[in-house]
Write a protein that holds these residues in place. Structure first.
Motif, short mmCIF file in Angstrom:
data_model
loop_
_atom_site.label_atom_id
_atom_site.label_comp_id
_atom_site.label_asym_id
_atom_site.label_seq_id
_atom_site.Cartn_x
_atom_site.Cartn_y
_atom_site.Cartn_z
N LYS A 61 10.30 -12.68 36.21
CA LYS A 61 10.91 -13.92 35.72
C LYS A 61 10.63 -14.10 34.24
O LYS A 61 9.53 -13.80 33.76
CB LYS A 61 10.37 -15.12 36.49
N ASP A 126 23.37 -21.85 41.51
CA ASP A 126 22.58 -22.24 42.68
C ASP A 126 21.73 -23.48 42.42
O ASP A 126 20.91 -23.85 43.26
CB ASP A 126 21.67 -21.07 43.09
N ALA A 196 23.59 -16.57 37.99
CA ALA A 196 23.11 -16.34 39.36
C ALA A 196 24.30 -16.27 40.33
O ALA A 196 24.26 -16.82 41.43
CB ALA A 196 22.12 -17.43 39.79
N LYS A 199 24.22 -15.60 44.09
CA LYS A 199 23.92 -16.67 45.05
C LYS A 199 25.18 -17.35 45.57
O LYS A 199 25.17 -17.98 46.62
CB LYS A 199 23.04 -17.74 44.38
N SER A 238 25.93 -12.36 37.28
CA SER A 238 24.57 -12.14 37.76
C SER A 238 23.91 -11.17 36.80
O SER A 238 24.13 -9.96 36.87
CB SER A 238 24.57 -11.59 39.18
N GLN A 240 20.60 -10.89 36.51
CA GLN A 240 19.41 -10.35 37.16
C GLN A 240 19.78 -9.38 38.27
O GLN A 240 19.13 -8.35 38.44
CB GLN A 240 18.58 -11.50 37.77
N ASP A 243 16.95 -11.89 43.36
CA ASP A 243 15.72 -12.66 43.14
C ASP A 243 14.64 -11.77 42.52
O ASP A 243 14.46 -10.62 42.91
CB ASP A 243 15.21 -13.23 44.47
N TYR A 244 13.89 -12.36 41.59
CA TYR A 244 12.72 -11.69 41.01
C TYR A 244 11.46 -12.23 41.67
O TYR A 244 11.47 -13.29 42.29
CB TYR A 244 12.64 -11.95 39.51
N ASP A 245 10.37 -11.50 41.51
CA ASP A 245 9.11 -12.02 42.03
C ASP A 245 8.44 -12.88 40.97
O ASP A 245 8.86 -12.94 39.82
CB ASP A 245 8.19 -10.87 42.47
N ASP A 246 7.38 -13.56 41.40
CA ASP A 246 6.59 -14.35 40.47
C ASP A 246 5.14 -13.89 40.55
O ASP A 246 4.84 -12.88 41.16
CB ASP A 246 6.73 -15.86 40.76
N LEU A 251 8.72 -10.07 46.10
CA LEU A 251 9.88 -10.14 46.98
C LEU A 251 10.50 -8.76 47.16
O LEU A 251 10.56 -7.96 46.22
CB LEU A 251 10.92 -11.10 46.39
N ASP A 253 13.52 -8.09 47.42
CA ASP A 253 14.71 -7.99 46.58
C ASP A 253 14.34 -7.50 45.19
O ASP A 253 15.05 -6.70 44.58
CB ASP A 253 15.40 -9.35 46.50
#
Length: 288
Positions: A61, A126, A196, A199, A238, A240, A243-246, A251, A253
């Motif tokens: 992110k 989203d 996004a 989504k 889109s 990205q 979804d990205y991780d934090d 994740l 994805d």
């Protein structure tokens, strides 16, 4: 060589910095064909672009642009058979635009950027705050068996502030501000970026249809309020790819995105029934 400026607008968290990170990777790495190719960059921009592009490639992110931490990015890009063009656009914190709506104030530097002939307006597909209808709230309370409040109690429950207004109301107001002094500069091109888009794509709607259903007030304003001097296009993007991780969660994805051999192939740009990986498409249109 000609110079054109593009202002990047959008409320907080609308995807502006992610788009810029992906764009820099796209034009600098040249992994997929693009309508605009990279020529050069001002040296003062390199550190900022490398930092955000590195986060993007790692499927991490982005740190949101802090208010007062705006970055001015200036690239020289070239279309096939065309002249090199210096494209200048700012990476401005979304709070600057929220302040224009909520406090009717605009920083002098930001006001100067808002006079650009090309406008990229970002809307996170989203994260659209939709209007709440009194009848819907009443029916919900009846279903839950909650008795209606009297006038005094109802007034005490209302804690309104400008930043909770529906997304489309805020955006229409921003666009109206750009059509009045001192921000009015005459004819412009406006590219609406529904970020996004991964989504929203599952709904089977085009970007134009999605905007009309989710934000009918904004849709009507774009069709009837901008006037003939403004041209517009709507893109589903889109940057990205998912979804990205934090810092706390990894994740699946995000891992899938990291496994893609060419990071540029994460990108999806949808417009007028076609799809590509080319984030320069809206820029190329704004510059012609």
């Amino acid at each position: 060589m000609s110079k054109r400026s593009v202002v990047v607008m959008g409320l907080p968290g609308s995807g502006k910095t992610t788009f810029l990170a992906a764009l820099w990777h796209l034009v600098s790495e040249k992994e997929v064909p693009c309508k605009l190719t990279y020529v050069s960059l001002q040296a003062s921009n390199i550190e900022h672009l490398h930092e955000i592009a590195s986060q993007w490639r790692a499927a991490k992110k982005q740190e949101r642009t802090a208010q007062g931490g705006d970055k001015l990015v200036s690239m020289i890009l070239k279309a096939e058979g065309g002249e090199p063009q210096t494209v200048t656009f700012p990476d401005v914190a979304g709070e600057a635009f929220l302040q224009m709506w909520g406090r009717r104030e605009c920083d002098e530097t930001v006001a100067g950027w808002l006079k650009a002939p090309g406008v990229l307006l970002f809307i996170h597909a989203d994260k659209v705050t939709v209007p709440k209808w009194v009848i819907d709230e009443k029916l919900l309370m009846e279903d839950l068996g909650i008795p209606p409040e009297d006038g005094a109690e109802a007034e005490a429950l209302v804690d309104w502030s400008p930043d909770v207004a529906p997304t489309q109301v805020q955006l229409v107001d921003l666009l109206q501000s750009m059509q009045t002094e001192p921000l009015d500069v005459g004819p412009r091109r406006l590219a609406i970026i529904l970020s996004a888009w991964d989504k929203a794509a599952g709904r089977g709607l085009s970007p134009e249809e999605y905007l009309a259903r989710r934000m009918p007030l904004l849709d009507q304003f774009l069709k009837n309020g901008l006037g003939p001097s403004w041209e517009r296009r709507i893109y589903g993007i889109s940057a990205q790819g998912g979804d990205y991780d934090d810092a706390k969660t990894t994740l699946a994805d995000a891992e899938r995105l990291r496994d893609i051999e060419l990071p540029s192939q994460r990108i999806s740009v949808v417009h007028a029934g076609s799809q590509s990986n080319d984030l320069t498409e809206p820029l190329q249109w704004l510059l012609t």
